[in-house]
Design a protein around this motif. Structure first.
Motif, PDB file in Angstrom:
ATOM      1  N   LEU A  43      -4.616   6.335  -9.406  1.00 51.00           N
ATOM      2  CA  LEU A  43      -5.083   7.575  -8.768  1.00 51.00           C
ATOM      3  C   LEU A  43      -4.397   7.847  -7.432  1.00 51.00           C
ATOM      4  CD1 LEU A  43      -8.904   7.300  -9.493  1.00 51.00           C
ATOM      5  CD2 LEU A  43      -7.289   8.896 -10.521  1.00 51.00           C
ATOM      6  N   LEU A  44      -3.734   6.839  -6.903  1.00 54.49           N
ATOM      7  CA  LEU A  44      -3.117   7.026  -5.591  1.00 54.49           C
ATOM      8  C   LEU A  44      -1.645   7.393  -5.763  1.00 54.49           C
ATOM      9  CD1 LEU A  44      -4.724   3.829  -4.104  1.00 54.49           C
ATOM     10  CD2 LEU A  44      -5.220   6.142  -3.319  1.00 54.49           C
ATOM     11  N   PRO A  45      -1.081   8.169  -4.827  1.00 55.61           N
ATOM     12  CA  PRO A  45       0.337   8.535  -4.971  1.00 55.61           C
ATOM     13  C   PRO A  45       1.238   7.305  -4.856  1.00 55.61           C
ATOM     14  CG  PRO A  45      -0.567   9.344  -2.874  1.00 55.61           C
ATOM     15  CD  PRO A  45      -1.718   8.752  -3.641  1.00 55.61           C
ATOM     16  N   GLY A  46       2.221   7.244  -5.741  1.00 58.88           N
ATOM     17  CA  GLY A  46       3.073   6.070  -5.864  1.00 58.88           C
ATOM     18  C   GLY A  46       3.918   5.766  -4.640  1.00 58.88           C
ATOM     19  N   TYR A  47       4.159   6.788  -3.785  1.00 57.20           N
ATOM     20  CA  TYR A  47       5.013   6.530  -2.621  1.00 57.20           C
ATOM     21  C   TYR A  47       4.261   5.789  -1.517  1.00 57.20           C
ATOM     22  CZ  TYR A  47       2.585  10.671  -0.874  1.00 57.20           C
ATOM     23  OH  TYR A  47       1.613  11.547  -0.514  1.00 57.20           O
ATOM     24  N   MET A  48       2.904   5.705  -1.646  1.00 55.05           N
ATOM     25  CA  MET A  48       2.136   4.995  -0.609  1.00 55.05           C
ATOM     26  C   MET A  48       2.437   3.507  -0.661  1.00 55.05           C
ATOM     27  SD  MET A  48      -1.719   6.577  -0.324  1.00 55.05           S
ATOM     28  CE  MET A  48      -2.226   5.801   1.220  1.00 55.05           C
ATOM     29  N   ARG A  49       2.462   2.892   0.523  1.00 54.77           N
ATOM     30  CA  ARG A  49       2.637   1.441   0.588  1.00 54.77           C
ATOM     31  C   ARG A  49       1.254   0.782   0.529  1.00 54.77           C
ATOM     32  NH1 ARG A  49       8.006   0.672   2.237  1.00 54.77           N
ATOM     33  NH2 ARG A  49       8.857   2.517   3.255  1.00 54.77           N
ATOM     34  N   VAL A  50       1.228  -0.448   0.032  1.00 60.58           N
ATOM     35  CA  VAL A  50      -0.037  -1.189  -0.065  1.00 60.58           C
ATOM     36  C   VAL A  50      -0.748  -1.200   1.289  1.00 60.58           C
ATOM     37  CG1 VAL A  50      -1.019  -3.489  -0.463  1.00 60.58           C
ATOM     38  CG2 VAL A  50       0.743  -2.596  -2.013  1.00 60.58           C
ATOM     39  N   LYS A  51      -0.011  -1.485   2.365  1.00 59.99           N
ATOM     40  CA  LYS A  51      -0.642  -1.589   3.683  1.00 59.99           C
ATOM     41  C   LYS A  51      -1.206  -0.248   4.161  1.00 59.99           C
ATOM     42  CE  LYS A  51       3.671  -1.334   6.410  1.00 59.99           C
ATOM     43  NZ  LYS A  51       3.431  -0.191   7.282  1.00 59.99           N
ATOM     44  N   ASP A  52      -0.578   0.864   3.735  1.00 60.54           N
ATOM     45  CA  ASP A  52      -1.096   2.176   4.123  1.00 60.54           C
ATOM     46  C   ASP A  52      -2.410   2.476   3.405  1.00 60.54           C
ATOM     47  OD1 ASP A  52       1.171   2.435   5.646  1.00 60.54           O
ATOM     48  OD2 ASP A  52       2.290   3.452   4.051  1.00 60.54           O
ATOM     49  N   VAL A  53      -2.493   2.045   2.150  1.00 57.43           N
ATOM     50  CA  VAL A  53      -3.770   2.221   1.437  1.00 57.43           C
ATOM     51  C   VAL A  53      -4.851   1.431   2.164  1.00 57.43           C
ATOM     52  CG1 VAL A  53      -5.007   1.893  -0.730  1.00 57.43           C
ATOM     53  CG2 VAL A  53      -2.576   2.509  -0.786  1.00 57.43           C
ATOM     54  N   ILE A  54      -4.534   0.184   2.501  1.00 59.94           N
ATOM     55  CA  ILE A  54      -5.531  -0.672   3.165  1.00 59.94           C
ATOM     56  C   ILE A  54      -5.986  -0.048   4.482  1.00 59.94           C
ATOM     57  CG2 ILE A  54      -5.893  -2.918   4.290  1.00 59.94           C
ATOM     58  CD1 ILE A  54      -3.990  -4.108   2.118  1.00 59.94           C
ATOM     59  N   SER A  55      -5.021   0.462   5.274  1.00 58.42           N
ATOM     60  CA  SER A  55      -5.436   0.959   6.587  1.00 58.42           C
ATOM     61  C   SER A  55      -6.132   2.317   6.500  1.00 58.42           C
ATOM     62  CB  SER A  55      -4.246   1.004   7.554  1.00 58.42           C
ATOM     63  OG  SER A  55      -3.274   1.885   7.037  1.00 58.42           O
ATOM     64  N   SER A  56      -5.935   3.054   5.396  1.00 59.10           N
ATOM     65  CA  SER A  56      -6.622   4.349   5.302  1.00 59.10           C
ATOM     66  C   SER A  56      -7.940   4.265   4.532  1.00 59.10           C
ATOM     67  CB  SER A  56      -5.702   5.389   4.665  1.00 59.10           C
ATOM     68  OG  SER A  56      -5.294   4.955   3.397  1.00 59.10           O
ATOM     69  N   MET A  57      -8.210   3.128   3.912  1.00 54.85           N
ATOM     70  CA  MET A  57      -9.433   3.007   3.121  1.00 54.85           C
ATOM     71  C   MET A  57     -10.705   3.205   3.945  1.00 54.85           C
ATOM     72  SD  MET A  57      -8.923   0.009   0.310  1.00 54.85           S
ATOM     73  CE  MET A  57     -10.693  -0.183   0.133  1.00 54.85           C
ATOM     74  N   ARG A  58     -10.642   2.801   5.231  1.00 55.25           N
ATOM     75  CA  ARG A  58     -11.865   2.863   6.033  1.00 55.25           C
ATOM     76  C   ARG A  58     -12.343   4.304   6.260  1.00 55.25           C
ATOM     77  NH1 ARG A  58     -10.093   3.779  11.548  1.00 55.25           N
ATOM     78  NH2 ARG A  58      -7.833   3.568  11.471  1.00 55.25           N
ATOM     79  N   TYR A  59     -11.462   5.286   6.034  1.00 52.82           N
ATOM     80  CA  TYR A  59     -11.930   6.670   6.166  1.00 52.82           C
ATOM     81  C   TYR A  59     -12.907   7.019   5.056  1.00 52.82           C
ATOM     82  CZ  TYR A  59      -8.229   6.980   9.552  1.00 52.82           C
ATOM     83  OH  TYR A  59      -7.436   6.742  10.636  1.00 52.82           O
ATOM     84  N   PHE A  60     -12.789   6.328   3.942  1.00 53.13           N
ATOM     85  CA  PHE A  60     -13.761   6.595   2.887  1.00 53.13           C
ATOM     86  C   PHE A  60     -14.806   5.480   2.797  1.00 53.13           C
ATOM     87  CE2 PHE A  60     -15.592   7.483  -1.222  1.00 53.13           C
ATOM     88  CZ  PHE A  60     -15.853   8.829  -1.052  1.00 53.13           C
ATOM     89  N   TYR A  61     -14.332   4.245   2.777  1.00 50.45           N
ATOM     90  CA  TYR A  61     -15.262   3.110   2.731  1.00 50.45           C
ATOM     91  C   TYR A  61     -15.355   2.534   4.130  1.00 50.45           C
ATOM     92  CZ  TYR A  61     -14.877   3.628  -2.281  1.00 50.45           C
ATOM     93  OH  TYR A  61     -14.916   4.147  -3.547  1.00 50.45           O
ATOM     94  N   LYS A  62     -16.399   2.923   4.860  1.00 48.25           N
ATOM     95  CA  LYS A  62     -16.442   2.598   6.290  1.00 48.25           C
ATOM     96  C   LYS A  62     -16.567   1.097   6.547  1.00 48.25           C
ATOM     97  CE  LYS A  62     -21.403   3.622   7.237  1.00 48.25           C
ATOM     98  NZ  LYS A  62     -21.840   2.694   6.222  1.00 48.25           N
ATOM     99  N   ASN A  63     -17.051   0.328   5.550  1.00 51.67           N
ATOM    100  CA  ASN A  63     -17.139  -1.124   5.744  1.00 51.67           C
ATOM    101  C   ASN A  63     -15.908  -1.871   5.236  1.00 51.67           C
ATOM    102  OD1 ASN A  63     -19.751  -0.861   6.825  1.00 51.67           O
ATOM    103  ND2 ASN A  63     -20.631  -0.805   4.765  1.00 51.67           N
ATOM    104  N   THR A  64     -14.823  -1.142   5.005  1.00 45.91           N
ATOM    105  CA  THR A  64     -13.600  -1.795   4.519  1.00 45.91           C
ATOM    106  C   THR A  64     -13.224  -2.967   5.415  1.00 45.91           C
ATOM    107  OG1 THR A  64     -12.707   0.213   3.542  1.00 45.91           O
ATOM    108  CG2 THR A  64     -11.124  -1.484   4.126  1.00 45.91           C
ATOM    109  N   ASP A  65     -12.888  -4.080   4.783  1.00 49.59           N
ATOM    110  CA  ASP A  65     -12.527  -5.291   5.511  1.00 49.59           C
ATOM    111  C   ASP A  65     -11.013  -5.486   5.369  1.00 49.59           C
ATOM    112  OD1 ASP A  65     -12.197  -7.833   6.498  1.00 49.59           O
ATOM    113  OD2 ASP A  65     -13.962  -8.658   5.494  1.00 49.59           O
ATOM    114  N   ALA A  66     -10.260  -4.856   6.288  1.00 49.00           N
ATOM    115  CA  ALA A  66      -8.800  -4.865   6.183  1.00 49.00           C
ATOM    116  C   ALA A  66      -8.242  -6.280   6.341  1.00 49.00           C
ATOM    117  CB  ALA A  66      -8.200  -3.930   7.235  1.00 49.00           C
ATOM    118  N   GLU A  67      -8.903  -7.067   7.173  1.00 48.52           N
ATOM    119  CA  GLU A  67      -8.451  -8.443   7.378  1.00 48.52           C
ATOM    120  C   GLU A  67      -8.535  -9.235   6.062  1.00 48.52           C
ATOM    121  OE1 GLU A  67      -9.865 -11.994  10.340  1.00 48.52           O
ATOM    122  OE2 GLU A  67     -10.370  -9.926  10.903  1.00 48.52           O
ATOM    123  N   TYR A  68      -9.660  -9.036   5.375  1.00 42.33           N
ATOM    124  CA  TYR A  68      -9.851  -9.691   4.072  1.00 42.33           C
ATOM    125  C   TYR A  68      -8.796  -9.197   3.073  1.00 42.33           C
ATOM    126  CZ  TYR A  68     -12.172 -10.998  -0.336  1.00 42.33           C
ATOM    127  OH  TYR A  68     -12.452 -11.508  -1.573  1.00 42.33           O
TER     128      TYR A  68
END
Lengths: 286, 286
Positions: B85-110
């Protein structure tokens, strides 16, 4: 007996060595497991065998003749690729009816029977198949090719348990009828272990085992118990993996006979690993 | 205790009923198996739970509130989709750092720790990942979302045996730490059986079992022996499957206690099926 011989096969992509001096033999009338982690070189080996890619050095011989741009030899080798090589607009039935132009012994009747067994609609276009049915279609094309060397690359990807059970049964039946050589590359090692007579294990491009399947499994044992006792028992032995949970420890020891329970310190238990457990231990990083 | 309740959920696509009047409950603090063949409706159910698609009738409630276009509820549900569902040009780390906008308890360190454990380079673009790493990336996003309901759809697709073993270990660890509800849809039933407290079984869109995992397995037994003897033994019993090889026959019988070996006619053997064997029997066609 017809024989494929792989001699010192090396493949480099830039500075990366995908396959490093691999030699092995594949004989008609046997089923082989081609095992190893993702990235270990399995798919590279399959591409070289089927002349989809060229080796940096080394050669693949079929009954003594190099397969490189050798149509006669290549018509006897059918590899199911992990990637989709056929145009997506083709229908399953069109692939089946055109296969005989390349594989002259193609058994279209058998291919259609397989479609029915798996519930694959032959009128479907390749691009419209689900992950599981895309795999099934590629397995059907390879198994009905009539080639003497059939190489199945991840033939269980996306298949449900019922279809996997059906697939294993069909491979055994087809093998008994045709005596083709089957080489099966898979990550579902325990499920497929019963099929393999011999296994090849790749690790980081190198062949680290080329052995009878049962003999390989019996070449190692698991020892479990309290950490201090396990550690004193394994000292000086060749340990493939060792993991600790709390005060409990489990290790996989390679070589030597499985010690008899009487010869073990109290509280230690030994057991034979499954082929999958052993492969995990043999190919773990670090 | 937080609870998700699925009430009489039905989904039709034209004349096809993908999901037929399914009701079930998912509680925080449990791990569930969502099992069934390809096409049985598992992915449809997951899409409806996560509001990616709308039901024809029925509803999904989270702690009493309908999840339909309910952002507050949906932020507590994280589904790993089978599709990308995510655009293929996104990098893994960009998905991780933007996840908190939707999932506010995202644990980026984990999430970053998981990337390291799996050997996934966070700088890679999604479109450049292999089948196995595409799965791993989606598992990492879901598991680090901090949601109370984590739904993993085929989290083993393309993973090698080492990575699957690591995944099972990480799911148990994360479950123990967070007490999130995990729902795991998979075809590798035997490998995952140890994770499941309860299993849901779908067959042709209908829920045919919603049961404690061990109780389900013990609800049937296998009987094997000479065909005539097996057939006379199973007469009048509820037989899930029966298969013959030569003069030998194997049947899976549902319901009733496993007969004790003394009560069996000579030459018959009974055994407990694995969860996967039972599922194959329960969901076989015809």
């Amino acid at each position: 007996m017809s024989m494929m011989e792989i001699r010192s096969l090396t493949k480099r992509y830039g500075s990366k060595t995908a396959l490093d001096d691999v030699s092995l033999k594949i004989a008609k009338g046997s089923i082989y497991g081609l095992l190893g982690r993702n990235g270990a070189g399995k798919t590279t080996l399959v591409s070289l065998i089927s002349n989809r890619d060229f080796p940096t050095s080394g050669e693949v011989l079929l009954d003594g003749a190099n397969v490189k741009e050798n149509d006669r030899a290549l018509k006897n080798i059918c590899c199911m690729g992990a990637e989709q090589l056929l145009p997506g607009y083709m229908r399953v039935k069109d692939v089946i009816s055109s296969m005989r132009y390349f594989y002259k012994n193609t058994d279209a009747e058998y291919a259609n029977a397989l479609c029915e067994k798996f519930g694959l609609d032959p009128k479907k276009r390749l691009s419209r198949l689900s992950t599981g049915y895309r795999t099934i279609a590629k397995v059907i094309f390879a198994m009905s090719s009539g080639a003497d060397y059939i190489i199945l690359d991840e033939p269980t990807l996306g298949l449900d348990a019922n279809h996997r059970e059906l697939l294993y049964k069909l491979i055994i039946e087809r093998f008994n009828e045709t005596e083709a050589a089957f080489v099966i590359s898979t990550h579902l090692i325990d499920e497929c272990a019963g099929l393999f007579e011999r296994v090849f294990v790749l690790r980081e491009g190198r062949l680290i085992a080329d052995e009878d399947s049962d003999a390989l499994r019996r070449s190692a044992y698991l020892v479990e118990g309290k950490t201090a006792e396990v550690d004193s028992f394994i000292a000086g032995k060749k340990v493939l993996t060792r993991s600790e949970v709390g005060s409990f420890c489990s290790a996989c020891v390679s070589g030597g006979d499985v010690p008899s329970p009487d010869a073990l310190p109290d509280g230690l238990e030994v057991s034979q690993p499954t082929l999958q457990q052993l492969l995990i231990a043999m190919t773990e990083e670090g």
